[in-house]
Write a protein that holds these residues in place. Structure first.
Motif, short mmCIF file in Angstrom:
data_model
loop_
_atom_site.label_atom_id
_atom_site.label_comp_id
_atom_site.label_asym_id
_atom_site.label_seq_id
_atom_site.Cartn_x
_atom_site.Cartn_y
_atom_site.Cartn_z
N GLN A 1 45.88 37.51 32.14
CA GLN A 1 45.24 37.09 33.38
C GLN A 1 44.29 35.91 33.16
O GLN A 1 43.94 35.21 34.12
CB GLN A 1 44.46 38.27 33.99
N SER B 1 38.06 35.73 35.82
CA SER B 1 38.90 36.77 35.23
C SER B 1 38.12 37.66 34.27
O SER B 1 38.22 38.89 34.31
CB SER B 1 40.07 36.12 34.50
N SER C 1 37.47 45.64 44.74
CA SER C 1 38.88 45.67 44.33
C SER C 1 39.14 46.73 43.27
O SER C 1 40.22 47.32 43.23
CB SER C 1 39.29 44.30 43.78
N THR D 1 44.47 40.19 46.08
CA THR D 1 44.01 38.86 45.70
C THR D 1 44.00 37.92 46.90
O THR D 1 43.03 37.18 47.12
CB THR D 1 44.91 38.29 44.59
N GLN E 1 39.45 34.93 43.43
CA GLN E 1 40.85 35.36 43.32
C GLN E 1 41.20 35.88 41.93
O GLN E 1 41.84 36.93 41.80
CB GLN E 1 41.77 34.18 43.68
N ASP E 2 40.78 35.17 40.88
CA ASP E 2 41.14 35.65 39.55
C ASP E 2 40.32 36.85 39.14
O ASP E 2 40.78 37.71 38.38
CB ASP E 2 41.02 34.53 38.51
N SER F 1 42.06 39.65 40.86
CA SER F 1 43.33 39.88 40.18
C SER F 1 43.15 40.85 39.01
O SER F 1 43.88 41.83 38.87
CB SER F 1 43.89 38.54 39.68
#
Length: 448
Positions: A63, A108, A256, A268, A293-294, A297
């Motif tokens: 990721q 991430s 999330s 995402t 977003q990451d 994710s």
């Protein structure tokens, strides 16, 4: 204890290095790469805690490095990176792909750090419901399959397809009992995994489809220039966000990490579209959106792994039904570890996964992207994983297992490539197939 720790660290580092490299290759599918290699470790007899540390490491590594081709060339490094392409294209036009890549990679890492304790807390809260959920697992799988099917591109078509797909799977299981004396898991699971690849290869045999895939020249890809300023030492992921951006990233990660039934790609997209538009200025909106977003994710991936694993011991999420299913079907990890062990080995996986991937992404992004485009054949990578999957299918049921894997792959690949019924729907349909066929058979007998 010390021996297990050393083994977990070594395996996690190796996994982090392998999937740091895989993540740089554009278009890589998580299930097609994570699941077979994890299954190999399981079949080699590694302890559950070691396999858990490995899987956490490969999640984090892939990721992180999938941000490199996504940011530098606007080509998704993996299926999870697809929602980030739009913002990366905007970043390229603005001349800030290197900043976009740093936001992605840093988000991430932060998402992983936040997701581990939050998802374990949520799992502890939901654990008392495990007995109730176990009694209705067939119904839950079916409801989950319907929800995920409806969220796919095919909508009602995907929902309706669950019925013939369930009969198809159960028919193959019946044949497997006659041929091998038992039902199959690895062959069918791997068949669904390689479905899109099998369907693409099958296109070569059809003249009209082969003509559509014909290319007269190699694709041209333009990479952004190398940033002039580079920071020394191990980069601090928290330093790449403002306090306001950090609040968005942390909040989105925490929310999330509590989900375990929705598609990671869907989460995402949802969180990025929900939070990023609150920023009015284009630069701020784009970079904040990429960080969110990451982070989401990774957080969704970890939450969807840990909540079903710790709370229920049942594969009740798209992640568990895909890349992480070897942790459920082949080793008894549920109940074998306590929360402190999950935290310890989870952070070992996160640290070891980021140890190679994060500095690589932050400092060597363009160099590694160029090398992968120039020297690594995507076809060779696909061939290697197809060979590995055939080996695993043969291990389970000999030549019959390979036949089943190819048959399931072709059928599932056509559903994915032509009708938008993705592998997540098919995995859910596989685990709901027993309940669906039983209910449809009972209905037919009632109406007769």
């Amino acid at each position: 204890m010390i021996g297990l720790l050393i083994q977990a660290i070594l395996v996690a580092i190796i996994g982090g290095i392998i999937f740091s490299i895989i993540g740089v290759i554009p278009g890589t599918d998580e299930t097609a790469t994570m699941a077979p290699l994890t299954l190999v470790l399981v079949l080699m007899g590694f302890e559950p805690v070691v396999v858990f540390a490995w899987f956490m490491a490969i999640i984090v590594a892939m990721q992180i490095t999938h941000t490199i081709p996504t940011a530098m060339a606007a080509l998704p490094g993996s299926t999870m990176a697809v929602p980030m392409v739009h913002n990366c294209e905007i970043a390229k036009k603005m001349g800030i792909p290197h900043i976009a890549m740093r936001k992605l990679a840093s988000g991430s890492v932060i998402g992983s750090i936040i997701a581990l304790p939050v998802s374990l807390l949520m799992a502890s809260i939901l654990a008392p419901l495990s007995d109730i959920i176990s009694q209705y697992s067939g119904l839950i799988f079916t409801i989950g399959a319907v929800l995920i099917a409806f969220m796919s591109k095919a909508k009602f078509g995907a929902v309706v397809s669950l019925i013939p797909f369930a009969f198809f799977i159960q028919g193959l299981q019946r044949l497997a009992v006659e041929a091998t004396g038992g039902t199959l898991f690895i062959s069918i699971f791997m068949g669904i995994t390689i479905g899109p690849m099998i369907a693409e290869l099958f296109n070569v045999l059809i003249p009209s489809r082969r003509e559509l895939q014909h290319r007269t020249r190699p694709n041209e890809i333009w990479l952004a220039p190398e940033p002039k300023q580079k920071k020394k030492g191990f980069p601090n992921p928290f330093s790449y966000f403002t306090k306001n951006q950090m609040g968005y990233v942390a909040g989105a990660s925490a929310v999330s990490a509590c989900t375990f039934t929705f598609s990671p790609v869907g989460m995402t997209v949802l969180m990025g579209e929900l939070l990023a538009p609150r920023k009015k200025e284009l630069y701020d909106r784009t970079t904040t959106g990429l960080g969110i977003q990451d982070a989401v994710s990774n957080a969704t991936y970890i939450g969807e792994l840990l909540i079903p694993l710790v709370a229920f011991g049942l594969p009740l999420s798209p992640v568990v039904l895909g890349p992480a299913f070897p942790l459920f079907n082949n080793i008894d990890i549920h109940g074998a570890l306590g929360i402190p062990q999950y935290l310890l080995y989870g952070f070992i996986g996160i640290i070891c996964g980021a140890l190679f991937a994060y500095p690589l992404s932050m400092k060597q992004a363009r160099k590694w992207t160029a090398a992968m485009f120039r020297y690594v054949s995507h076809e060779a990578l696909i061939g290697a994983f197809l060979g590995l999957i055939c080996m695993l299918a043969f291990y389970e049921a000999g030549l019959f297992g390979i036949f089943v894997a190819v048959i399931v792959g072709l059928f599932g690949g056509i559903l994915n490539n032509f009708f938008g019924i993705h592998t997540g729907v098919q995995f859910m349909g596989y685990y709901a197939s027993t309940f669906i066929v039983a209910q449809m058979t009972a209905l037919a007998q009632f109406l007769a």
